[in-house]
Design an enzyme around this catalytic site. Sequence first.
Site, PDB file in Angstrom:
ATOM      1  N   LYS A  93      -5.049  -3.450   6.522  1.00 28.87           N
ATOM      2  CA  LYS A  93      -3.872  -3.984   6.602  1.00 28.87           C
ATOM      3  C   LYS A  93      -3.946  -4.696   8.183  1.00 28.87           C
ATOM      4  CE  LYS A  93      -1.838  -1.052   3.692  1.00 28.87           C
ATOM      5  NZ  LYS A  93      -0.741  -0.015   3.127  1.00 28.87           N
ATOM      6  N   TYR A 150       1.325  -5.607  -4.785  1.00 32.59           N
ATOM      7  CA  TYR A 150       2.270  -4.836  -5.024  1.00 32.59           C
ATOM      8  C   TYR A 150       3.242  -4.262  -6.092  1.00 32.59           C
ATOM      9  CZ  TYR A 150       0.124  -2.902  -0.943  1.00 32.59           C
ATOM     10  OH  TYR A 150      -0.841  -1.756   0.039  1.00 32.59           O
ATOM     11  N   PHE A 206      10.847   1.327  -0.513  1.00 35.60           N
ATOM     12  CA  PHE A 206      10.144   0.979   0.228  1.00 35.60           C
ATOM     13  C   PHE A 206       9.549  -0.577   0.415  1.00 35.60           C
ATOM     14  CE2 PHE A 206       7.322   3.834  -1.825  1.00 35.60           C
ATOM     15  CZ  PHE A 206       6.343   2.932  -2.078  1.00 35.60           C
ATOM     16  N   ARG A 226     -11.614   5.847  -2.002  1.00 35.40           N
ATOM     17  CA  ARG A 226      -9.910   6.646  -1.828  1.00 35.40           C
ATOM     18  C   ARG A 226     -10.261   7.872  -0.766  1.00 35.40           C
ATOM     19  NH1 ARG A 226      -5.222   4.631  -3.518  1.00 35.40           N
ATOM     20  NH2 ARG A 226      -4.534   6.250  -4.129  1.00 35.40           N
ATOM     21  N   THR A 261      -2.635   9.073   1.361  1.00 35.54           N
ATOM     22  CA  THR A 261      -1.676   8.400   1.459  1.00 35.54           C
ATOM     23  C   THR A 261      -0.622   8.184   2.661  1.00 35.54           C
ATOM     24  OG1 THR A 261      -1.260   7.824  -0.634  1.00 35.54           O
ATOM     25  CG2 THR A 261       0.694   6.888   0.783  1.00 35.54           C
ATOM     26  N   ARG A 302      -6.912   7.399   7.930  1.00 30.25           N
ATOM     27  CA  ARG A 302      -5.966   7.119   7.689  1.00 30.25           C
ATOM     28  C   ARG A 302      -5.905   8.987   8.481  1.00 30.25           C
ATOM     29  NH1 ARG A 302      -4.000   6.249   1.671  1.00 30.25           N
ATOM     30  NH2 ARG A 302      -3.294   3.781   2.139  1.00 30.25           N
ATOM     31  N   ASN A 356      -0.139   2.847   7.201  1.00 29.73           N
ATOM     32  CA  ASN A 356      -1.696   3.643   6.844  1.00 29.73           C
ATOM     33  C   ASN A 356      -2.670   3.072   6.678  1.00 29.73           C
ATOM     34  OD1 ASN A 356      -0.945   2.701   4.867  1.00 29.73           O
ATOM     35  ND2 ASN A 356      -0.918   4.478   3.504  1.00 29.73           N
ATOM     36  N   HIS A 384      -6.177  -0.302   2.639  1.00 28.07           N
ATOM     37  CA  HIS A 384      -5.392  -0.356   0.899  1.00 28.07           C
ATOM     38  C   HIS A 384      -6.645   0.092   0.710  1.00 28.07           C
ATOM     39  CE1 HIS A 384      -4.148  -1.382  -3.262  1.00 28.07           C
ATOM     40  NE2 HIS A 384      -4.908  -1.693  -3.363  1.00 28.07           N
ATOM     41  N   GLU A 400      -6.941  -6.286  -8.874  1.00 26.56           N
ATOM     42  CA  GLU A 400      -6.995  -6.812  -7.837  1.00 26.56           C
ATOM     43  C   GLU A 400      -8.822  -7.563  -7.006  1.00 26.56           C
ATOM     44  OE1 GLU A 400      -4.629  -2.693  -6.129  1.00 26.56           O
ATOM     45  OE2 GLU A 400      -5.949  -2.862  -5.489  1.00 26.56           O
TER      46      GLU A 400
HETATM   47  P1  IDP Z   1      -2.366   4.151  -1.714  1.00 27.97           P
HETATM   48  O1  IDP Z   1      -2.282   2.543  -0.324  1.00 27.97           O
HETATM   49  O2  IDP Z   1      -2.414   5.397  -1.379  1.00 27.97           O
HETATM   50  O3  IDP Z   1      -2.401   3.993  -2.913  1.00 27.97           O
HETATM   51  P2  IDP Z   1       0.579   3.477  -2.764  1.00 27.97           P
HETATM   52  O4  IDP Z   1       1.792   4.602  -3.592  1.00 27.97           O
HETATM   53  O5  IDP Z   1      -0.188   2.753  -3.642  1.00 27.97           O
HETATM   54  O6  IDP Z   1      -0.348   4.144  -2.067  1.00 27.97           O
HETATM   55  O7  IDP Z   1       2.107   3.189  -2.011  1.00 27.97           O
HETATM   56  C1  IDP Z   1       1.118   1.858  -1.311  1.00 27.97           C
HETATM   57  C2  IDP Z   1       1.876   1.593   0.157  1.00 27.97           C
HETATM   58  O8  IDP Z   1       3.143   2.006   0.127  1.00 27.97           O
HETATM   59  C3  IDP Z   1       1.203   2.759   0.660  1.00 27.97           C
HETATM   60  O9  IDP Z   1      -0.158   2.498   1.918  1.00 27.97           O
HETATM   61  C4  IDP Z   1       1.894   2.690   1.811  1.00 27.97           C
HETATM   62  O10 IDP Z   1       2.120   1.886   3.057  1.00 27.97           O
HETATM   63  C5  IDP Z   1       3.382   2.198   1.038  1.00 27.97           C
HETATM   64  N1  IDP Z   1       4.144   3.701   1.471  1.00 27.97           N
HETATM   65  C6  IDP Z   1       3.680   4.419   0.057  1.00 27.97           C
HETATM   66  N2  IDP Z   1       4.938   5.366   0.200  1.00 27.97           N
HETATM   67  C7  IDP Z   1       6.105   4.929   1.169  1.00 27.97           C
HETATM   68  C8  IDP Z   1       7.082   5.408   2.102  1.00 27.97           C
HETATM   69  O11 IDP Z   1       7.327   6.805   1.588  1.00 27.97           O
HETATM   70  N3  IDP Z   1       7.687   4.771   2.645  1.00 27.97           N
HETATM   71  C9  IDP Z   1       6.904   3.790   2.972  1.00 27.97           C
HETATM   72  N4  IDP Z   1       6.265   3.291   3.105  1.00 27.97           N
HETATM   73  C10 IDP Z   1       5.301   3.632   1.807  1.00 27.97           C
HETATM   74 MG    MG Z   2      -2.132   2.106  -4.386  1.00 27.28          MG
END
Ligand code: IDP
Ligand code: MG
Length: 153
Positions: A10, A50, A58, A86, A92, A103, A113, A116, A127
Amino acid sequence: MTERTLVLIKPDGIQRLLVGRILARYEERGLKLVGLKLLQVDRGLAERHYAVHRDKPFFAGLVEFITSGPLVALAFEGPNAIAVIRAMNGATRPWEAAPGTIRGDFALEVAQNIVHASDGPDTAAAELALWFRPEELVAYPREIDRWVVAPAD
Ligand code: IDP
Ligand code: MG
């Protein structure tokens, strides 16, 4: 099972000069790089990528962040590549990510973070199709696979 999966480094990973180090981790694990590009993402692609999070509070911030600067899109192939990557990326929420994960080593905030990765076979296929044209994914033999990938039984 041999799988292909999408990774995004990212905008925070680029701005923090971590692209080479992150790429090296996947390479050194033995995963085969089959696609790679640097791009400035537009709103449409970000929202499609997304889409599953459309209704989350968010979502707007997430789209804003992912379009805030260039990112690197990678496609990797290997045995169980989806789960392997993963696990390498870590949880996450970076404060829950184990040390030794990307991370867990490089991030503090869930909104920033660093990486992705696709979370299953269906999302990986969708994707990869979203981020790469078919001809941008390159199949090629690797000499080291003799040492990295067990022969099919
Ligand atoms: P992942 O990237 O580990 O698959 P997901 O739940 O799919 O996690 O969420 C996608 C992205 O959205 C996360 O990588 C993170 O950057 C962002 N995200 C997830 N939860 C939150 C939150 O509570 N606040 C702000 N950003 C979030
Ligand atoms: Mg995800």
